[in-house]
Design a protein around this motif. Structure first.
Motif, PDB file in Angstrom:
ATOM      1  N   ILE A 150      -6.943  -0.518   4.539  1.00  7.71           N
ATOM      2  CA  ILE A 150      -6.294  -1.528   5.387  1.00  7.71           C
ATOM      3  C   ILE A 150      -7.331  -2.379   6.113  1.00  7.71           C
ATOM      4  CG2 ILE A 150      -4.840  -1.849   7.443  1.00  7.71           C
ATOM      5  CD1 ILE A 150      -3.313   0.743   6.410  1.00  7.71           C
ATOM      6  N   THR A 151      -8.428  -1.757   6.548  1.00  7.80           N
ATOM      7  CA  THR A 151      -9.452  -2.529   7.253  1.00  7.80           C
ATOM      8  C   THR A 151     -10.167  -3.502   6.313  1.00  7.80           C
ATOM      9  OG1 THR A 151     -10.926  -0.625   7.040  1.00  7.80           O
ATOM     10  CG2 THR A 151      -9.885  -0.933   9.169  1.00  7.80           C
ATOM     11  N   LEU A 171       0.858  -1.183   0.000  1.00  5.84           N
ATOM     12  CA  LEU A 171       0.000   0.000   0.000  1.00  5.84           C
ATOM     13  C   LEU A 171       0.895   1.234   0.000  1.00  5.84           C
ATOM     14  CD1 LEU A 171      -2.768   1.405   0.255  1.00  5.84           C
ATOM     15  CD2 LEU A 171      -2.548   1.184   2.740  1.00  5.84           C
ATOM     16  N   VAL A 172       0.772   2.048  -1.039  1.00 14.65           N
ATOM     17  CA  VAL A 172       1.550   3.285  -1.149  1.00 14.65           C
ATOM     18  C   VAL A 172       0.636   4.440  -0.757  1.00 14.65           C
ATOM     19  CG1 VAL A 172       2.777   4.841  -2.726  1.00 14.65           C
ATOM     20  CG2 VAL A 172       3.038   2.346  -2.963  1.00 14.65           C
ATOM     21  N   VAL A 173       1.040   5.180   0.286  1.00 15.16           N
ATOM     22  CA  VAL A 173       0.230   6.285   0.786  1.00 15.16           C
ATOM     23  C   VAL A 173       1.038   7.576   0.688  1.00 15.16           C
ATOM     24  CG1 VAL A 173      -1.208   7.117   2.690  1.00 15.16           C
ATOM     25  CG2 VAL A 173      -0.726   4.665   2.475  1.00 15.16           C
ATOM     26  N   ASP A 174       0.633   8.455  -0.225  1.00 19.47           N
ATOM     27  CA  ASP A 174       1.320   9.736  -0.398  1.00 19.47           C
ATOM     28  C   ASP A 174       0.345  10.712  -1.019  1.00 19.47           C
ATOM     29  OD1 ASP A 174       3.177  11.859  -1.383  1.00 19.47           O
ATOM     30  OD2 ASP A 174       4.700  10.422  -0.724  1.00 19.47           O
ATOM     31  N   LYS A 191       1.721  -6.586  -6.040  1.00 14.68           N
ATOM     32  CA  LYS A 191       0.491  -5.825  -6.273  1.00 14.68           C
ATOM     33  C   LYS A 191       0.617  -4.506  -5.522  1.00 14.68           C
ATOM     34  CE  LYS A 191      -3.450  -7.617  -5.524  1.00 14.68           C
ATOM     35  NZ  LYS A 191      -4.542  -8.345  -4.870  1.00 14.68           N
ATOM     36  N   VAL A 192       0.024  -3.447  -6.074  1.00 16.02           N
ATOM     37  CA  VAL A 192       0.104  -2.134  -5.432  1.00 16.02           C
ATOM     38  C   VAL A 192      -1.286  -1.551  -5.265  1.00 16.02           C
ATOM     39  CG1 VAL A 192       1.029   0.214  -5.570  1.00 16.02           C
ATOM     40  CG2 VAL A 192       2.392  -1.699  -6.428  1.00 16.02           C
ATOM     41  N   PRO A 250      -2.547  -5.001   3.703  1.00 17.70           N
ATOM     42  CA  PRO A 250      -1.382  -5.164   2.834  1.00 17.70           C
ATOM     43  C   PRO A 250      -0.232  -5.867   3.574  1.00 17.70           C
ATOM     44  CG  PRO A 250      -1.452  -2.934   3.682  1.00 17.70           C
ATOM     45  CD  PRO A 250      -2.678  -3.634   4.199  1.00 17.70           C
ATOM     46  N   ASP A 251       0.763  -6.305   2.809  1.00 15.99           N
ATOM     47  CA  ASP A 251       1.940  -6.944   3.406  1.00 15.99           C
ATOM     48  C   ASP A 251       2.988  -5.913   3.790  1.00 15.99           C
ATOM     49  OD1 ASP A 251       1.295  -9.880   2.915  1.00 15.99           O
ATOM     50  OD2 ASP A 251       0.978  -8.989   0.944  1.00 15.99           O
TER      51      ASP A 251
END
Length: 119
Positions: free
Chosen positions: A42-43, A6-9, A28-29, A47-48
């Protein structure tokens, strides 16, 4: 099993760049532009690995990790920041944060870091 990052920006350029680089490595992204959106994702689907910007609108990076840890969700996290020293001080007590990296970053460093954490 496919590993998901999970990319959070809040900067679209960084999200897209990281998405491309991480997908090239075979993962996977998922993308989120703030901490609230990340928390919702996330809930639904844990993600890993989380690549998390330190300074975000609504819920910032450290607050997001604290929320997850409060619910006993320990997800390996790479904290990204334009001020890596300050970010590192802020997150040193968080179990989930495996590494703090400064922006701008080297793409090869990202590849290696993601691989090391996920393998």
């Amino acid at each position: 099993m496919d590993k998901t990052v999970l990319v959070v920006d809040d900067q679209i350029g960084i999200r897209l760049l990281l998405e491309e680089v991480i997908q090239q490595e075979g993962y996977k992204v998922e993308l989120a532009l703030n901490g609230k959106e990340a928390l919702d994702k996330i809930t639904t689907n844990k993600p890993d690995l989380i690549m998390l910007d330190y300074k975000l609108p609504i819920i910032d990076g450290p607050t997001l990790v604290k929320e997850l840890e409060k619910d006993n969700l320990i997800i390996p996290t790479i904290m990204m920041s334009g001020l890596p020293e300050k970010a590192e001080d802020d997150v040193q007590n968080l179990k989930s944060v495996k590494k703090t990296i400064g922006k701008p970053f080297q793409l090869n460093d990202i590849r290696q870091l993601v691989k090391n954490i996920l393998e």
